[in-house]
Design a protein around this motif. Sequence first.
Motif, PDB file in Angstrom:
ATOM      1  N   LEU A  64       3.586 -38.273  -3.627  1.00 41.81           N
ATOM      2  CA  LEU A  64       3.060 -38.658  -2.317  1.00 41.81           C
ATOM      3  C   LEU A  64       3.736 -37.903  -1.171  1.00 41.81           C
ATOM      4  CD1 LEU A  64       2.942 -42.510  -2.929  1.00 41.81           C
ATOM      5  CD2 LEU A  64       0.984 -40.974  -2.805  1.00 41.81           C
ATOM      6  N   GLN A  65       4.620 -36.974  -1.502  1.00 45.70           N
ATOM      7  CA  GLN A  65       5.402 -36.283  -0.476  1.00 45.70           C
ATOM      8  C   GLN A  65       4.535 -35.472   0.478  1.00 45.70           C
ATOM      9  OE1 GLN A  65       8.853 -34.350  -1.921  1.00 45.70           O
ATOM     10  NE2 GLN A  65       9.402 -33.488   0.050  1.00 45.70           N
ATOM     11  N   ASP A  66       3.552 -34.769  -0.033  1.00 43.02           N
ATOM     12  CA  ASP A  66       2.722 -33.913   0.816  1.00 43.02           C
ATOM     13  C   ASP A  66       1.921 -34.686   1.860  1.00 43.02           C
ATOM     14  OD1 ASP A  66       3.653 -31.682  -0.483  1.00 43.02           O
ATOM     15  OD2 ASP A  66       1.890 -31.466  -1.775  1.00 43.02           O
ATOM     16  N   VAL A  67       1.706 -35.983   1.636  1.00 48.15           N
ATOM     17  CA  VAL A  67       0.933 -36.778   2.591  1.00 48.15           C
ATOM     18  C   VAL A  67       1.818 -37.745   3.377  1.00 48.15           C
ATOM     19  CG1 VAL A  67      -1.232 -36.543   1.339  1.00 48.15           C
ATOM     20  CG2 VAL A  67       0.280 -38.459   0.810  1.00 48.15           C
ATOM     21  N   GLY A  68       3.136 -37.664   3.189  1.00 47.77           N
ATOM     22  CA  GLY A  68       4.063 -38.450   3.988  1.00 47.77           C
ATOM     23  C   GLY A  68       4.273 -39.881   3.552  1.00 47.77           C
ATOM     24  N   LEU A  69       3.933 -40.194   2.309  1.00 44.17           N
ATOM     25  CA  LEU A  69       4.067 -41.571   1.831  1.00 44.17           C
ATOM     26  C   LEU A  69       5.159 -41.745   0.771  1.00 44.17           C
ATOM     27  CD1 LEU A  69       0.288 -42.448   1.570  1.00 44.17           C
ATOM     28  CD2 LEU A  69       1.924 -43.442   3.169  1.00 44.17           C
ATOM     29  N   GLU A  70       5.997 -40.726   0.576  1.00 42.78           N
ATOM     30  CA  GLU A  70       6.961 -40.769  -0.521  1.00 42.78           C
ATOM     31  C   GLU A  70       7.951 -41.930  -0.416  1.00 42.78           C
ATOM     32  OE1 GLU A  70       8.640 -38.159   2.651  1.00 42.78           O
ATOM     33  OE2 GLU A  70       6.700 -38.295   1.669  1.00 42.78           O
ATOM     34  N   ILE A  71       8.288 -42.383   0.791  1.00 39.15           N
ATOM     35  CA  ILE A  71       9.250 -43.486   0.883  1.00 39.15           C
ATOM     36  C   ILE A  71       8.634 -44.817   0.469  1.00 39.15           C
ATOM     37  CG2 ILE A  71      10.626 -42.363   2.669  1.00 39.15           C
ATOM     38  CD1 ILE A  71       9.420 -44.318   4.695  1.00 39.15           C
ATOM     39  N   LEU A  72       7.318 -44.837   0.289  1.00 34.73           N
ATOM     40  CA  LEU A  72       6.646 -46.066  -0.120  1.00 34.73           C
ATOM     41  C   LEU A  72       6.353 -46.107  -1.612  1.00 34.73           C
ATOM     42  CD1 LEU A  72       4.078 -46.450   2.781  1.00 34.73           C
ATOM     43  CD2 LEU A  72       6.333 -47.496   2.570  1.00 34.73           C
ATOM     44  N   SER A  73       6.846 -45.144  -2.361  1.00 37.85           N
ATOM     45  CA  SER A  73       6.567 -45.115  -3.792  1.00 37.85           C
ATOM     46  C   SER A  73       6.986 -46.432  -4.437  1.00 37.85           C
ATOM     47  CB  SER A  73       7.288 -43.945  -4.454  1.00 37.85           C
ATOM     48  OG  SER A  73       6.737 -42.741  -4.010  1.00 37.85           O
ATOM     49  N   ILE A  74       6.100 -46.957  -5.228  1.00 37.52           N
ATOM     50  CA  ILE A  74       6.312 -48.247  -5.876  1.00 37.52           C
ATOM     51  C   ILE A  74       5.781 -48.178  -7.301  1.00 37.52           C
ATOM     52  CG2 ILE A  74       6.166 -49.593  -3.751  1.00 37.52           C
ATOM     53  CD1 ILE A  74       3.239 -50.194  -4.564  1.00 37.52           C
ATOM     54  N   GLU A  75       6.078 -49.172  -8.077  1.00 34.22           N
ATOM     55  CA  GLU A  75       5.479 -49.286  -9.401  1.00 34.22           C
ATOM     56  C   GLU A  75       4.165 -50.037  -9.228  1.00 34.22           C
ATOM     57  OE1 GLU A  75       6.345 -51.434 -13.639  1.00 34.22           O
ATOM     58  OE2 GLU A  75       8.059 -50.697 -12.498  1.00 34.22           O
ATOM     59  N   ALA A  76       3.070 -49.328  -9.343  1.00 33.03           N
ATOM     60  CA  ALA A  76       1.752 -49.895  -9.050  1.00 33.03           C
ATOM     61  C   ALA A  76       1.404 -51.042  -9.984  1.00 33.03           C
ATOM     62  CB  ALA A  76       0.682 -48.813  -9.146  1.00 33.03           C
ATOM     63  N   LYS A  77       0.689 -52.007  -9.431  1.00 34.04           N
ATOM     64  CA  LYS A  77       0.227 -53.168 -10.188  1.00 34.04           C
ATOM     65  C   LYS A  77      -1.271 -53.115 -10.455  1.00 34.04           C
ATOM     66  CE  LYS A  77       4.268 -55.248  -9.747  1.00 34.04           C
ATOM     67  NZ  LYS A  77       5.248 -54.182  -9.751  1.00 34.04           N
ATOM     68  N   ALA A  78      -1.916 -51.996 -10.172  1.00 32.26           N
ATOM     69  CA  ALA A  78      -3.350 -51.785 -10.428  1.00 32.26           C
ATOM     70  C   ALA A  78      -4.220 -52.881  -9.807  1.00 32.26           C
ATOM     71  CB  ALA A  78      -3.618 -51.665 -11.923  1.00 32.26           C
ATOM     72  N   LEU A  79      -3.993 -53.129  -8.532  1.00 26.93           N
ATOM     73  CA  LEU A  79      -4.767 -54.153  -7.831  1.00 26.93           C
ATOM     74  C   LEU A  79      -5.892 -53.577  -6.973  1.00 26.93           C
ATOM     75  CD1 LEU A  79      -1.796 -56.448  -6.833  1.00 26.93           C
ATOM     76  CD2 LEU A  79      -3.562 -56.939  -8.532  1.00 26.93           C
ATOM     77  N   ILE A  80      -5.898 -52.268  -6.777  1.00 26.94           N
ATOM     78  CA  ILE A  80      -6.976 -51.627  -6.028  1.00 26.94           C
ATOM     79  C   ILE A  80      -8.048 -51.229  -7.030  1.00 26.94           C
ATOM     80  CG2 ILE A  80      -7.616 -49.721  -4.515  1.00 26.94           C
ATOM     81  CD1 ILE A  80      -4.644 -49.655  -3.609  1.00 26.94           C
ATOM     82  N   SER A  81      -9.220 -51.799  -6.862  1.00 27.78           N
ATOM     83  CA  SER A  81     -10.289 -51.568  -7.839  1.00 27.78           C
ATOM     84  C   SER A  81     -11.038 -50.273  -7.557  1.00 27.78           C
ATOM     85  CB  SER A  81     -11.280 -52.738  -7.810  1.00 27.78           C
ATOM     86  OG  SER A  81     -12.038 -52.701  -6.609  1.00 27.78           O
ATOM     87  N   ASP A  82     -11.778 -49.826  -8.540  1.00 27.27           N
ATOM     88  CA  ASP A  82     -12.645 -48.659  -8.361  1.00 27.27           C
ATOM     89  C   ASP A  82     -13.677 -48.922  -7.273  1.00 27.27           C
ATOM     90  OD1 ASP A  82     -11.323 -47.187 -10.305  1.00 27.27           O
ATOM     91  OD2 ASP A  82     -12.699 -47.801 -11.908  1.00 27.27           O
ATOM     92  N   GLU A  83     -14.142 -50.161  -7.183  1.00 23.15           N
ATOM     93  CA  GLU A  83     -15.107 -50.519  -6.139  1.00 23.15           C
ATOM     94  C   GLU A  83     -14.480 -50.396  -4.760  1.00 23.15           C
ATOM     95  OE1 GLU A  83     -14.512 -52.552  -8.849  1.00 23.15           O
ATOM     96  OE2 GLU A  83     -16.328 -52.043  -9.955  1.00 23.15           O
ATOM     97  N   ASP A  84     -13.211 -50.838  -4.618  1.00 26.44           N
ATOM     98  CA  ASP A  84     -12.509 -50.685  -3.342  1.00 26.44           C
ATOM     99  C   ASP A  84     -12.428 -49.208  -2.964  1.00 26.44           C
ATOM    100  OD1 ASP A  84     -11.939 -53.451  -3.233  1.00 26.44           O
ATOM    101  OD2 ASP A  84     -10.019 -53.191  -4.264  1.00 26.44           O
ATOM    102  N   LEU A  85     -12.055 -48.393  -3.931  1.00 28.71           N
ATOM    103  CA  LEU A  85     -11.913 -46.955  -3.678  1.00 28.71           C
ATOM    104  C   LEU A  85     -13.250 -46.313  -3.336  1.00 28.71           C
ATOM    105  CD1 LEU A  85      -9.356 -46.111  -6.490  1.00 28.71           C
ATOM    106  CD2 LEU A  85      -8.905 -46.334  -4.033  1.00 28.71           C
ATOM    107  N   ASP A  86     -14.327 -46.736  -4.003  1.00 32.55           N
ATOM    108  CA  ASP A  86     -15.663 -46.222  -3.695  1.00 32.55           C
ATOM    109  C   ASP A  86     -16.035 -46.515  -2.242  1.00 32.55           C
ATOM    110  OD1 ASP A  86     -16.026 -45.248  -6.262  1.00 32.55           O
ATOM    111  OD2 ASP A  86     -17.235 -46.972  -6.928  1.00 32.55           O
TER     112      ASP A  86
END
Length: 141
Positions: A64-86
């Motif tokens: 996530l470094q190139d987009v400026g989010l590297e300090i927020l790196s976490i162990e994802a819990k897979a709560l964002i669905s494909d429908e949300d992303l769509d």
Amino acid sequence: MDETVSIGPVELVVLTFPGAGVDPATVAALQDVVSSGYVTLLDLVYISKDEAGNVIQIDVDEDLQDVGLEILSIEAKALISDEDLDVVRDSLDPGSSAAIIVYEQSWARQFTSSARAAGGEVALHVQIPHDVVVAAVEAAL
């Protein structure tokens, strides 16, 4: 009480920004809230759409470094669905980006666990728009 029951309210928020990348001050403010223990990040996805409409998606377990989010790196819990992303991909304007964040309101963990243990449940949860709150506060002054 086991750990899965002791969870505060969980919310999904989509923050959009002009251009590719997320505002560093916004990321720092979010990291401050996380470091203070008010929220716990559970999932994160970054999406950008260039002027030609090409989409780039970076999940939290990627760099996530190139987009400026590297300090927020976490162990994802897979709560964002494909429908949300769509929905985000389809609604994102060309030349902009978005951070889709799922977080637990950690500050409310004890409060909501106690309410559930007493048989209580959230009957209504409404987020009041910022403009409405500002107008009400200004009217009260």
